[in-house]
Design a protein around this motif. Sequence first.
Motif, PDB file in Angstrom:
ATOM      1  N   ILE A   1     -12.875   4.147  36.013  1.00 43.02           N
ATOM      2  CA  ILE A   1     -13.035   3.437  34.801  1.00 43.02           C
ATOM      3  C   ILE A   1     -14.499   4.131  34.242  1.00 43.02           C
ATOM      4  O   ILE A   1     -15.365   4.033  34.872  1.00 43.02           O
ATOM      5  N   SER A   2     -14.166   4.632  33.031  1.00 40.78           N
ATOM      6  CA  SER A   2     -15.522   5.102  32.311  1.00 40.78           C
ATOM      7  C   SER A   2     -16.314   4.041  31.573  1.00 40.78           C
ATOM      8  O   SER A   2     -15.571   3.068  31.388  1.00 40.78           O
ATOM      9  N   TYR A   3     -17.350   4.304  30.878  1.00 43.19           N
ATOM     10  CA  TYR A   3     -17.879   3.494  30.140  1.00 43.19           C
ATOM     11  C   TYR A   3     -17.154   3.148  28.957  1.00 43.19           C
ATOM     12  O   TYR A   3     -17.253   1.843  28.412  1.00 43.19           O
ATOM     13  N   SER A   4     -16.435   4.058  28.230  1.00 44.43           N
ATOM     14  CA  SER A   4     -15.799   3.672  27.039  1.00 44.43           C
ATOM     15  C   SER A   4     -14.547   2.733  27.262  1.00 44.43           C
ATOM     16  O   SER A   4     -13.884   2.239  26.355  1.00 44.43           O
ATOM     17  N   GLN A   5     -14.134   2.706  28.570  1.00 42.30           N
ATOM     18  CA  GLN A   5     -13.135   1.760  28.834  1.00 42.30           C
ATOM     19  C   GLN A   5     -13.480   0.398  29.112  1.00 42.30           C
ATOM     20  O   GLN A   5     -12.527  -0.556  29.607  1.00 42.30           O
ATOM     21  N   LEU A   6     -14.769  -0.018  29.028  1.00 42.25           N
ATOM     22  CA  LEU A   6     -15.094  -1.315  29.197  1.00 42.25           C
ATOM     23  C   LEU A   6     -15.281  -2.069  27.784  1.00 42.25           C
ATOM     24  O   LEU A   6     -15.197  -1.300  26.992  1.00 42.25           O
ATOM     25  N   PRO A   7     -15.135  -3.266  27.895  1.00 38.58           N
ATOM     26  CA  PRO A   7     -15.312  -4.000  26.717  1.00 38.58           C
ATOM     27  C   PRO A   7     -16.676  -3.763  25.672  1.00 38.58           C
ATOM     28  O   PRO A   7     -17.549  -3.401  26.330  1.00 38.58           O
ATOM     29  N   GLU A   8     -16.084  -3.736  24.475  1.00 38.97           N
ATOM     30  CA  GLU A   8     -17.300  -3.375  23.670  1.00 38.97           C
ATOM     31  C   GLU A   8     -18.340  -4.309  23.625  1.00 38.97           C
ATOM     32  O   GLU A   8     -19.542  -4.145  23.405  1.00 38.97           O
TER      33      GLU A   8
END
Length: 534
Positions: free
Chosen positions: A291-298
Motif C-alpha cells: 500500500i502506498s501513500y496515495s492509497q490511504l484515505p485522504e
Amino acid sequence: MEDNKKYYLKESVYAEPLINNWYAWSYLLSPITYSLYLKNTHRRLLNSFLNNAELHILANTNKAMSGGGEFVNCTREDYNAIKAHYDRLAEEYGDLIEVADDIKKLDQMLLAHQSGESLEPLYGDIPPSLKGFVELLMDRQHRPDYRIIESLVYSSPLYKESIQSMCFGINEGDKERAFVFSTPRINYTQRLKINQPFNSQFWDKLFRLRTSPLLGSEVKVLFSGVDTEGLLSFESLFTEYEPAQPNPKQIKSARITYVGHAGLLIESKQSNVLIDPMIGVPNELNRDDMISYSQLPEKIDYVLLTHNHSDHVHFETLLQLRSRIGKVVVPKNNGGGLLDPSLKLMLSRIGFDVVEVDDLEEIVIPDGKILSIPFLGEHGDLNIRSKAGWFIEINDKKIYAGADSSNLSPEMFMYVKKLIGELDVLAIGMECVGAPFTWAYGALFTDKVHKQVKESRRLNGTDSAQALDMVDTFKPKQALVYALGYESYYGYMMGMDYSDDSKQIVESKRFLEQCKEKNVTAKLLTEKYTLDLI
C-alpha cells in the motif's frame, strides 16, 4: 518541468527525516536522550569507522552483519566527510555532549547516596547543564532517582530545530538504502537534502503532492528560497503520472487493510483508524505488493501508536501524512523517566494534534469506540509506560491490535475479556526472539551492562503458546500474525534476514496450524491484504 503542466510527487520518492544527518526517530527528537545517542552511539560508530574503515566496508557486504547496527555503511571515498562530521559534532554540539557527561555524573552522585536520607541537600550538586531540568526523588525502597522536566527542556536551547532536515532519494530497482541506524547521510550525490524544521508547513505542502498535483510553476514557487544540498534536482522528484488510487470497493460494515509491518487501517463508512503506519516506498519490482501513500484515505481520523519504537512511531511516515491526520493517539509515559520520553510532547512539538491516554481510557468515534489496552513485555523489563494495545469497536465489529506486546500475564487478558467480550479479529506480533534491550536503549546506560543481563532481557514479543492462550480467551473469528519486519522493502531500518527455520517464522507457522485445529481462520501477513468484516 513545464509551468503549465500538473505534477505529483513520485511514488518511488523516499523522504528520510534527519537529525544532525542521522535518521530521525523519537529518542533523537527528545533533547536529553539525543545527547546520549549523540555521544554514545553516533560519535562511537563514527570513531570506529575512522579507526578501522576496512572492517566496516567488509562487514557491509554481509547482510546479517550490516543489519546489526554496528557498522557504518560508507565507502573509502566518504572517509574525509565522515571525519569532518565527527569533528563537527564535538565542535558545534558541545552543550549536548556536556549533558551526556552530566547524566553520568548525576547517576554516580545518586548511586553514592545510599543512606535513604533526604535528597534536598543534593540539589546544589546537580551537574550544571542539568540544573533546573531535573527533580530528585526516592522510590519505595529509598533508592534515589530523578525525573526530567521535559517541557522545560524543549523550551531551552538544547532543543535545536536547526538540526532537522529531510533527505530525498528515488527508490529504483533493487537498490537498497543503507541501514539507517548505523549510517549518517553525508553523501548527497544522488540525493536532495532540504533543510527545514519538522514543524514547517513546507512539508505539508510538499507531501500533499502525493495525491493532489500542482502546476509546475507552483512547484517552483514552493521550492523558491528553500535551503537545499545535493546533486539530485527537486524537479526529478516529480511526475505527470497519477499515483495509485485507494480501494474503490464499497465498505459494508468494517474493513481491515494491512499496510505493512505493524500497520493496520480500519475503516467504516463513517470513520477510519490507522495503527502504527510505516508505509513502504514502491518501485517497479514491488509496487503490487504494498500500500502506498496515495492509497490511504485522504482524511485519516485517528492514528494510534502502540509503543515508542522506531518501527511503530515512524517519523518518515507520520510527517508525510501529517496534513491528512486528525488526531494522533499515544499512550501516556511514566512522567519524566529518562528511558521513557513523552510521545505527546515530541509529536506536539513537530506539529501534530496529540491525545494522550492511560490504560483502559476510551475515545468515542461515530460508529464505535477506541480503547487502550495494557501492553506487557518487549521492553526488557525497563520502566517504560509509553505502550498500549488497541481495541477498536466499529459497527459492532471488535478488533484487537497488540503489535509486539507479550502475553506475560494471561490473567490480565481475562480481566480485559470481561470488559470487551469476544473478538472478531485478533492481530498479534510474533517477534518472540527480540534483540537484547541494549540494542535500542544501550546508549542511555552510563555503566556497562553485563552480557548475561543483556542476553536475559530481550525485546521479546509473543510466541505461539502465548498467542494461542489469547485465542482461547478472546475466541476470535480470525487471527492475524503481523509486525515481523518480514517485507524486504523495510530492510533499510528493520535489518531482518529470516530463514524458514528462524524461530519467529517457526512459531508463526505453528500458531497458524494450532488455529486451524481450533477452526479459527488465521493468516501471516507479509504483503498487501484486505479483510472485509460483514
